[in-house]
Design a protein around this motif. Structure first.
Motif, PDB file in Angstrom:
ATOM      1  N   ARG A 361       0.831  -1.207   0.000  1.00 56.40           N
ATOM      2  CA  ARG A 361       0.000   0.000   0.000  1.00 56.40           C
ATOM      3  C   ARG A 361       0.872   1.267   0.000  1.00 56.40           C
ATOM      4  N   LEU A 362       1.861   1.269  -0.890  1.00 58.24           N
ATOM      5  CA  LEU A 362       2.756   2.407  -1.030  1.00 58.24           C
ATOM      6  C   LEU A 362       2.621   3.005  -2.429  1.00 58.24           C
ATOM      7  N   GLU A 363       3.079   4.229  -2.583  1.00 58.99           N
ATOM      8  CA  GLU A 363       3.092   4.880  -3.891  1.00 58.99           C
ATOM      9  C   GLU A 363       4.496   4.805  -4.469  1.00 58.99           C
ATOM     10  N   PRO A 364       4.654   4.235  -5.657  1.00 55.14           N
ATOM     11  CA  PRO A 364       5.998   4.136  -6.233  1.00 55.14           C
ATOM     12  C   PRO A 364       6.486   5.480  -6.758  1.00 55.14           C
ATOM     13  N   TYR A 365       7.774   5.711  -6.584  1.00 52.28           N
ATOM     14  CA  TYR A 365       8.401   6.909  -7.141  1.00 52.28           C
ATOM     15  C   TYR A 365       8.904   6.670  -8.555  1.00 52.28           C
ATOM     16  N   ALA A 366       9.402   5.464  -8.811  1.00 51.50           N
ATOM     17  CA  ALA A 366      10.038   5.214 -10.098  1.00 51.50           C
ATOM     18  C   ALA A 366       9.997   3.732 -10.412  1.00 51.50           C
ATOM     19  N   VAL A 367      10.123   3.426 -11.703  1.00 52.36           N
ATOM     20  CA  VAL A 367      10.291   2.040 -12.131  1.00 52.36           C
ATOM     21  C   VAL A 367      11.409   2.001 -13.167  1.00 52.36           C
ATOM     22  N   HIS A 368      12.314   1.053 -12.965  1.00 51.86           N
ATOM     23  CA  HIS A 368      13.470   0.851 -13.844  1.00 51.86           C
ATOM     24  C   HIS A 368      13.326  -0.531 -14.477  1.00 51.86           C
ATOM     25  N   THR A 369      13.402  -0.611 -15.799  1.00 54.22           N
ATOM     26  CA  THR A 369      13.093  -1.870 -16.484  1.00 54.22           C
ATOM     27  C   THR A 369      14.279  -2.839 -16.463  1.00 54.22           C
ATOM     28  N   THR A 370      14.632  -3.266 -15.272  1.00 60.22           N
ATOM     29  CA  THR A 370      15.596  -4.342 -15.093  1.00 60.22           C
ATOM     30  C   THR A 370      14.838  -5.664 -14.953  1.00 60.22           C
ATOM     31  N   PHE A 371      15.554  -6.758 -14.765  1.00 59.13           N
ATOM     32  CA  PHE A 371      14.922  -8.075 -14.600  1.00 59.13           C
ATOM     33  C   PHE A 371      13.937  -8.357 -15.741  1.00 59.13           C
ATOM     34  N   GLN A 372      14.347  -8.091 -16.965  1.00 60.89           N
ATOM     35  CA  GLN A 372      13.442  -8.337 -18.082  1.00 60.89           C
ATOM     36  C   GLN A 372      14.216  -8.985 -19.218  1.00 60.89           C
ATOM     37  N   TYR A 373      13.457  -9.382 -20.233  1.00 59.87           N
ATOM     38  CA  TYR A 373      13.997 -10.154 -21.334  1.00 59.87           C
ATOM     39  C   TYR A 373      13.604  -9.483 -22.652  1.00 59.87           C
ATOM     40  N   THR A 468       9.641 -19.286  -7.293  1.00 64.55           N
ATOM     41  CA  THR A 468       9.698 -17.856  -7.016  1.00 64.55           C
ATOM     42  C   THR A 468      10.958 -17.597  -6.202  1.00 64.55           C
ATOM     43  N   LEU A 469      11.352 -16.336  -6.117  1.00 62.22           N
ATOM     44  CA  LEU A 469      12.523 -15.986  -5.333  1.00 62.22           C
ATOM     45  C   LEU A 469      12.187 -16.055  -3.846  1.00 62.22           C
ATOM     46  N   GLN A 470      12.959 -16.820  -3.118  1.00 61.43           N
ATOM     47  CA  GLN A 470      12.709 -17.017  -1.698  1.00 61.43           C
ATOM     48  C   GLN A 470      12.735 -15.684  -0.954  1.00 61.43           C
ATOM     49  N   GLY A 471      11.683 -15.417  -0.199  1.00 59.69           N
ATOM     50  CA  GLY A 471      11.599 -14.179   0.573  1.00 59.69           C
ATOM     51  C   GLY A 471      10.954 -13.029  -0.170  1.00 59.69           C
ATOM     52  N   SER A 472      10.732 -13.186  -1.484  1.00 59.45           N
ATOM     53  CA  SER A 472      10.087 -12.117  -2.241  1.00 59.45           C
ATOM     54  C   SER A 472       8.581 -12.136  -1.979  1.00 59.45           C
ATOM     55  N   MET A 473       7.892 -11.138  -2.505  1.00 64.20           N
ATOM     56  CA  MET A 473       6.443 -11.043  -2.308  1.00 64.20           C
ATOM     57  C   MET A 473       5.668 -11.480  -3.548  1.00 64.20           C
ATOM     58  N   THR A 474       6.299 -12.266  -4.404  1.00 65.13           N
ATOM     59  CA  THR A 474       5.628 -12.743  -5.611  1.00 65.13           C
ATOM     60  C   THR A 474       4.431 -13.611  -5.248  1.00 65.13           C
ATOM     61  N   GLN A 475       3.271 -13.238  -5.753  1.00 64.91           N
ATOM     62  CA  GLN A 475       2.058 -14.002  -5.530  1.00 64.91           C
ATOM     63  C   GLN A 475       1.919 -15.066  -6.616  1.00 64.91           C
ATOM     64  N   GLN A 476       1.366 -16.186  -6.277  1.00 66.64           N
ATOM     65  CA  GLN A 476       1.126 -17.246  -7.255  1.00 66.64           C
ATOM     66  C   GLN A 476      -0.357 -17.621  -7.258  1.00 66.64           C
ATOM     67  N   PRO A 477      -0.991 -17.585  -8.442  1.00 68.46           N
ATOM     68  CA  PRO A 477      -0.451 -17.178  -9.745  1.00 68.46           C
ATOM     69  C   PRO A 477      -0.391 -15.661  -9.860  1.00 68.46           C
ATOM     70  N   PHE A 478       0.243 -15.188 -10.927  1.00 68.79           N
ATOM     71  CA  PHE A 478       0.354 -13.744 -11.142  1.00 68.79           C
ATOM     72  C   PHE A 478       0.316 -13.463 -12.638  1.00 68.79           C
ATOM     73  N   ILE A 479      -0.059 -12.240 -12.990  1.00 70.63           N
ATOM     74  CA  ILE A 479       0.011 -11.821 -14.388  1.00 70.63           C
ATOM     75  C   ILE A 479       1.463 -11.523 -14.695  1.00 70.63           C
ATOM     76  N   CYS A 480       2.045 -12.334 -15.564  1.00 68.45           N
ATOM     77  CA  CYS A 480       3.471 -12.157 -15.844  1.00 68.45           C
ATOM     78  C   CYS A 480       3.658 -11.276 -17.073  1.00 68.45           C
ATOM     79  N   PRO A 481       4.751 -10.548 -17.134  1.00 62.02           N
ATOM     80  CA  PRO A 481       5.030  -9.741 -18.326  1.00 62.02           C
ATOM     81  C   PRO A 481       5.099 -10.629 -19.571  1.00 62.02           C
ATOM     82  N   LEU A 482       4.752 -10.068 -20.711  1.00 55.46           N
ATOM     83  CA  LEU A 482       4.747 -10.841 -21.948  1.00 55.46           C
ATOM     84  C   LEU A 482       6.115 -11.456 -22.228  1.00 55.46           C
ATOM     85  N   ASP A 483       7.192 -10.747 -21.865  1.00 60.51           N
ATOM     86  CA  ASP A 483       8.531 -11.263 -22.182  1.00 60.51           C
ATOM     87  C   ASP A 483       8.923 -12.466 -21.331  1.00 60.51           C
ATOM     88  N   HIS A 484       8.119 -12.835 -20.338  1.00 56.99           N
ATOM     89  CA  HIS A 484       8.374 -14.068 -19.601  1.00 56.99           C
ATOM     90  C   HIS A 484       8.098 -15.300 -20.467  1.00 56.99           C
TER      91      HIS A 484
END
Length: 644
Positions: A361-373, A468-484
């Motif tokens: 429940r936070l407001e993001p300041y920025a997004v950087h397109t890392t971790f992508q394919y 999923t990455l251990q300790g991350s907040m990735t929900q399963q299932p999730f809408i994944c980016p098309l490049d996945h």
């Protein structure tokens, strides 16, 4: 001074051999990145155990209600838009206090000033500074649309203390005539996309360090940004909360260390510090760091700029500057550093995969397109999926119009059983078969396909993992980016028509929800409901119901599609309520074969199964035609290739 350093850089690069191959560099970079990710996940001090005891918050827009067993989920077309979705692309002039206007083009009868007028000087920077801060990015002409997006977001936030460094004269001239503040970096780079890991890519990184080292002596604070990131919220008040910091940097941290908007806990950050977003103050410690960092890179052209930064900053870590600010001493023991929270200064993983800011429940300041394919095209598509990329008006009103469909997914495929490699592929393959039909219909009708959201059970990375990455907040299932799942760069590439058939345009799944979609597209819409031929009211016809719904028989052939939908060529959007069993195939077998060759290239890999070498598994667009198909890694080197 600036020119002297640049000449020194050129001499150093000329005296050193270039890399043996681009691929060697990519492998080294991936290995180093993987090391940092592993450190972030498995570090005994990452504090993930205490965090996981905090009850997770559900992600907005994921699953609104659960149907009964084996029912089909009513899936949202797209998750809720980010806090500040990009408005329609109207470039209005922006002006800060005493700063020159932005987006105001010079008169066309005015001659462009000579290149000398755009040289990097204290005076040129001083014209754009506000509250002693300057916000800078840089790039070449290949990233023009990223740069315009970057500038647009900042001016929408009423920030105009910005400058763009042009690495080629084509970009410099284009930005000048668009009214964007620009300076010449004197790089004389190519105007094309140089590719991650290439020698030219590394040269760009060195130019960044030279720039930082040159600007800090001017006495201005520098917010340095890569072009593949966007600002969603004014960061100036946040940065001002830490006046004692010499450097505030983003990171590749994927496990949250805090659940509010405070700085990440530095002792728990094992991931690399990411230099795509970082803020420098012109202190003696910061200037010393920039000088040494530059010297290391100029001395060895094999050192990646980010690795060099991490190496010297981490030379000494700690102690904390005080008890509660989150700042710590680093580098030489005098440099005061803070790590921007990964939940709101987002990476491509914390934003697009975890949606960490939504869950907290936070407001993001920025997004950087890392971790992508999928390279630059993958980055662009990610930002488009998030509705934060600036595209020209014609992008939203394609000739021929659009086709979309509502995916049909049984609830059992999403939620029943464990999240395993097998259950992941069953889910994705079910969707892929529908997308294959939609691509064929889009090709047949010469329309652009609005891709559906793709649901995944497992994350995609560069190394073996449990899902999923251990300790991350990735929900399963999730809408994944098309490049996945798909090779976005191949989907957008022009392939020879004689071999692969006509091109098929695509748009991101959030396209029809984008506020930039023009009125003439929104109001030109045809809903299509598939029906069983032979039942009452289900015969091939171009007659629509009073509510503008067209009933269309399942398993129709090419001639039926062309005959019926040719009556709706002027309709901008045709949306199918379902695409399953809609089309039985092309009449022309040669065209069918060309289509198959095209779409087989569209799918990528999932990566990676643990303790397997190789551990990646190829997606197969025609998996259903191969009895007994199973998702397994290649068993021999000869099998390690995309499906035939």
């Amino acid at each position: 001074m600036v020119e002297g350093w640049r000449n020194g850089f050129r001499e150093a690069t000329n005296s050193k051999p270039l890399f043996v191959t681009i691929y060697a560099t990519v492998i080294i970079g991936v290995l180093v990145s993987s090391f940092y990710v592993f450190s972030a996940i498995y570090s005994p001090t990452n504090g993930s155990s205490s965090f996981l005891s905090f009850p997770p918050l559900s992600t907005a827009g994921r699953i609104h209600r659960l149907p009964q067993d084996n029912a089909t989920l009513e899936l949202p077309v797209a998750p809720p838009p980010p806090p500040q979705a990009l408005p329609p692309p109207v470039l209005e002039e922006a002006q800060g206090k005493s700063l020159g206007k932005i987006w105001v083009s010079p008169p066309r009868d005015k001659k462009m000033p000579p290149l000398e007028a755009f040289k990097l000087t204290k005076e040129l920077f001083g014209e754009r500074v506000k509250d002693n801060v300057i916000i800078v990015t840089f790039g070449n002409y290949a990233f023009m649309d990223f740069i315009l997006t970057w500038v647009k977001h900042l001016t929408d936030l009423d920030l105009s203390n910005i400058l763009v460094g042009a690495m080629d004269t084509k970009l410099l001239e284009a930005l000048y005539w668009k009214g964007v503040p620009v300076f010449d970096m004197g790089s004389h780079m190519s105007t094309v996309d140089v590719g991650w890991g290439s020698p030219t890519f590394h040269k760009m990184g060195r130019e960044k360090v030279i720039l930082i080292d040159s600007v800090l002596p001017f006495g201005y604070e520098l917010l340095m940004c890569d072009t593949d990131m966007v600002w969603l919220k004014n960061p100036m008040p946040y940065l001002a909360r830490y006046p004692d910091a010499d450097v505030l940097t983003s990171s590749d941290q994927v496990v949250p260390t805090v659940i509010d908007d405070s700085l990440d806990i530095w002792q728990q950050v094992g991931a690399a510090y990411n230099i795509g977003i970082f803020h420098w103050r012109p202190t003696e410690s910061a200037k010393k760091l920039a000088k040494e960092w530059k010297e290391i890179l100029l001395a060895d052209d094999k050192v990646w700029d980010q690795n060099g930064f991490n190496e010297i900053v981490r030379r000494q870590l700690g102690p904390s500057v005080d008890g509660d600010s989150g700042l710590f001493y680093a580098y030489d023991g005098n440099l005061k550093v803070g790590i921007l929270p990964a939940s709101i200064f987002c990476s491509g993983h914390t934003y697009f995969v975890q949606a960490m800011y939504q869950q907290l429940r936070l407001e993001p300041y920025a997004v950087h397109t890392t971790f992508q394919y999928a390279g630059t095209e993958g980055k662009r598509h990610r930002l488009r999926e998030g509705m934060v990329f600036y595209d020209p008006p014609e992008y939203y009103d394609s000739p021929g119009g659009f086709i979309a469909f509502k995916p049909s997914i049984p609830k059992s495929l999403l939620l029943d059983g464990k999240h395993t490699i097998e259950s992941h592929f069953i889910l994705v393959n079910h969707q892929m078969k529908q997308i294959r039909s939609a691509l064929a219909i889009a090709s047949l009708l010469n329309r652009t396909l609005v891709m559906p959201p793709i649901w995944c059970r497992l994350d995609r990375l560069w190394f073996g993992h449990p899902g999923t990455l251990q300790g991350s907040m990735t929900q399963q299932p999730f809408i994944c980016p098309l490049d996945h799942v798909f090779e976005v760069n191949i989907m957008l590439k022009e392939l020879p028509e004689e071999e692969f058939g006509p091109g098929i345009g695509i748009r991101e799944y959030s396209f029809l929800d984008n506020p930039a979609l023009p009125k003439q597209v929104k109001e030109s819409w045809l809903d299509v409901q598939l029906c069983q031929e032979g039942k009452e009211g289900c015969e091939p016809s171009n007659n629509t119901s009073p509510s503008q719904v067209l009933k269309f028989p399942k398993r129709s052939n090419e001639d039926t599609f062309k005959a019926i939908f040719s009556s709706f060529n002027d309709v901008k959007v045709i949306k199918f309520s379902s695409i399953e069993d809609a089309f039985i195939g092309f009449s022309d077998k040669e065209r069918e074969e060309r289509f198959r060759r095209r779409v087989k290239r569209y799918v990528g890999i999932w990566c990676c199964e643990e303790n397997k070498t190789p551990g990646h598994i190829y997606y197969d667009m025609y998996w259903d035609e191969k009895p007994g198909w199973k998702p397994v890694p290649p068993q021999t080197p000869e099998e390690d290739h995309p499906p035939l």
